[in-house]
Scaffold this active site. Structure first.
Site, PDB file in Angstrom:
ATOM      1  N   ASP A  37       0.820  -1.207   0.000  1.00  0.00           N
ATOM      2  CA  ASP A  37       0.000   0.000   0.000  1.00  0.00           C
ATOM      3  C   ASP A  37       0.858   1.263   0.000  1.00  0.00           C
ATOM      4  OD1 ASP A  37       0.906   0.020   2.606  1.00  0.00           O
ATOM      5  OD2 ASP A  37      -1.077   0.019   3.539  1.00  0.00           O
ATOM      6  N   SER A  38       2.168   1.084   0.040  1.00  0.00           N
ATOM      7  CA  SER A  38       3.087   2.214  -0.156  1.00  0.00           C
ATOM      8  C   SER A  38       2.871   2.873  -1.511  1.00  0.00           C
ATOM      9  CB  SER A  38       4.543   1.746  -0.027  1.00  0.00           C
ATOM     10  OG  SER A  38       4.801   0.635  -0.872  1.00  0.00           O
ATOM     11  N   ASP A  76      -1.018  -6.488  -0.505  1.00  0.00           N
ATOM     12  CA  ASP A  76      -1.179  -5.751   0.742  1.00  0.00           C
ATOM     13  C   ASP A  76      -2.628  -5.269   0.834  1.00  0.00           C
ATOM     14  OD1 ASP A  76      -0.362  -4.679   3.110  1.00  0.00           O
ATOM     15  OD2 ASP A  76       0.950  -3.159   2.244  1.00  0.00           O
ATOM     16  N   LYS A 106      -1.454  -9.801   2.712  1.00  0.00           N
ATOM     17  CA  LYS A 106      -0.799  -9.337   3.939  1.00  0.00           C
ATOM     18  C   LYS A 106      -1.716  -8.346   4.639  1.00  0.00           C
ATOM     19  CE  LYS A 106       2.387  -6.022   3.989  1.00  0.00           C
ATOM     20  NZ  LYS A 106       1.808  -5.065   4.984  1.00  0.00           N
ATOM     21  N   GLU A 108      -1.811  -5.657   8.216  1.00  0.00           N
ATOM     22  CA  GLU A 108      -1.111  -5.065   9.350  1.00  0.00           C
ATOM     23  C   GLU A 108      -1.857  -5.465  10.615  1.00  0.00           C
ATOM     24  OE1 GLU A 108      -0.468  -0.898   8.896  1.00  0.00           O
ATOM     25  OE2 GLU A 108       0.486  -1.107   6.937  1.00  0.00           O
ATOM     26  N   GLU A 175       8.384  -4.525  10.515  1.00  0.00           N
ATOM     27  CA  GLU A 175       8.830  -3.236   9.985  1.00  0.00           C
ATOM     28  C   GLU A 175       9.331  -2.360  11.130  1.00  0.00           C
ATOM     29  OE1 GLU A 175       7.257   0.568   7.299  1.00  0.00           O
ATOM     30  OE2 GLU A 175       5.986  -1.197   7.550  1.00  0.00           O
TER      31      GLU A 175
END
Length: 279
Positions: A37-38, A76, A106, A108, A175
């Site tokens: 998602d960056s 993500d 993925k 978070e 991270e």
């Protein structure tokens, strides 16, 4: 991935967002491609990652999947695509598998994320659990800061990693975690660990392609490393193109399509006939 952990072999992950980069990364031997998602910041120009939508993420996951070859594609899941309920998480994860053709997703993992991890896993969807700095919830963490710097927070990272492994995560991504703590986490797990700024003791090292290639200049995380300065090279190339256009050097003869002489002669005759017919 499990074989890498078992055999003590390192492997690499790269965050990529498009088909051409995915093809290049796969050809270079990068084993896992994360559509992170960056891309909200590096591609779409948002100030943070929470702005990107599920539809936008799906668009890029599809593109990467088309170019990934045998590399694993991890999608993500964006903000609020999985936090609302385990059911929502499964449905949206399924979209990344069915529509995006990803190999895994993925999420978070904040507080009490084990039921969500378990629900996605139980639906038959491979899942990576992301711990440490979780940018989607950075506001609750006091900002984009290193996590696990105290005894209590370090113990929580270890406990969380074990809980997510037990819930079905096949890998744990960390991270911005101190290298010493990441080593303890990795040693405590049977599944592979992935480092995005968590030091050298993880099974896999991950970086963002825009950082590696020098395409994103807003900031460079401490844990990252530039291997090229493509933004500079692209800027020079585009400046040269512009200068050639303005000076009339482009297009040159070799850049133009031509006609045989006999066609040109016949065309001239026909045009003369037309012009004569109007008089």
């Amino acid at each position: 991935m499990a074989a890498y952990k078992r055999d003590g072999r390192k492997f690499a992950m790269l965050s990529v967002y498009d088909c051409p980069t995915a093809r290049i990364a796969a050809a270079a031997g990068i084993e896992t491609l994360l559509v992170g998602d960056s891309l909200a910041m590096t591609v779409l120009g948002h100030p943070d990652t929470v702005s990107v939508t599920t539809e936008e993420m799906l668009h890029h996951v599809k593109a990467v999947s088309r170019g990934a070859g045998t590399s694993m594609v991890v999608a993500d899941m964006p903000f609020l695509s999985y936090q609302t309920s385990p059911r929502d998480a499964v449905l949206n994860a399924g979209r990344f598998m069915k529509e995006g053709r990803a190999d895994a997703v993925k999420i978070e993992c904040g507080r009490n994320a084990a039921p969500t991890v378990a629900a996605i896993h139980d639906a038959g969807i491979p899942i990576v659990a992301h711990i440490g700095l979780t940018p989607q919830s950075a506001g609750q963490l006091g900002g984009l800061k290193v996590q696990g710097k105290t005894v209590d927070t370090a113990l929580k990272l270890i406990d969380d990693a074990r809980a997510y492994q037990d819930a079905g995560a096949f890998a744990i991504l960390m991270e911005c975690v101190p290298a010493e703590i990441a080593r303890l986490v990795s040693d405590a797990l049977d599944v592979p660990t992935i480092s995005y700024g968590a030091g050298p003791h993880c099974d896999c090292q991950g970086l963002v392609s825009s950082d590696v290639l020098g395409l994103f200049d807003a900031f460079l995380p401490k844990f990252s490393r530039r291997y090229a300065e493509l933004a500079t090279d692209i800027g020079k190339a585009l400046s040269s193109y512009h200068a050639d256009v303005v000076a009339g050097r482009f297009p040159a003869t070799e850049n133009c399509y031509g006609l045989p002489a006999d066609i040109l002669e016949e065309l001239a005759v026909r045009l003369d006939e037309r012009n004569g017919g109007r008089q």
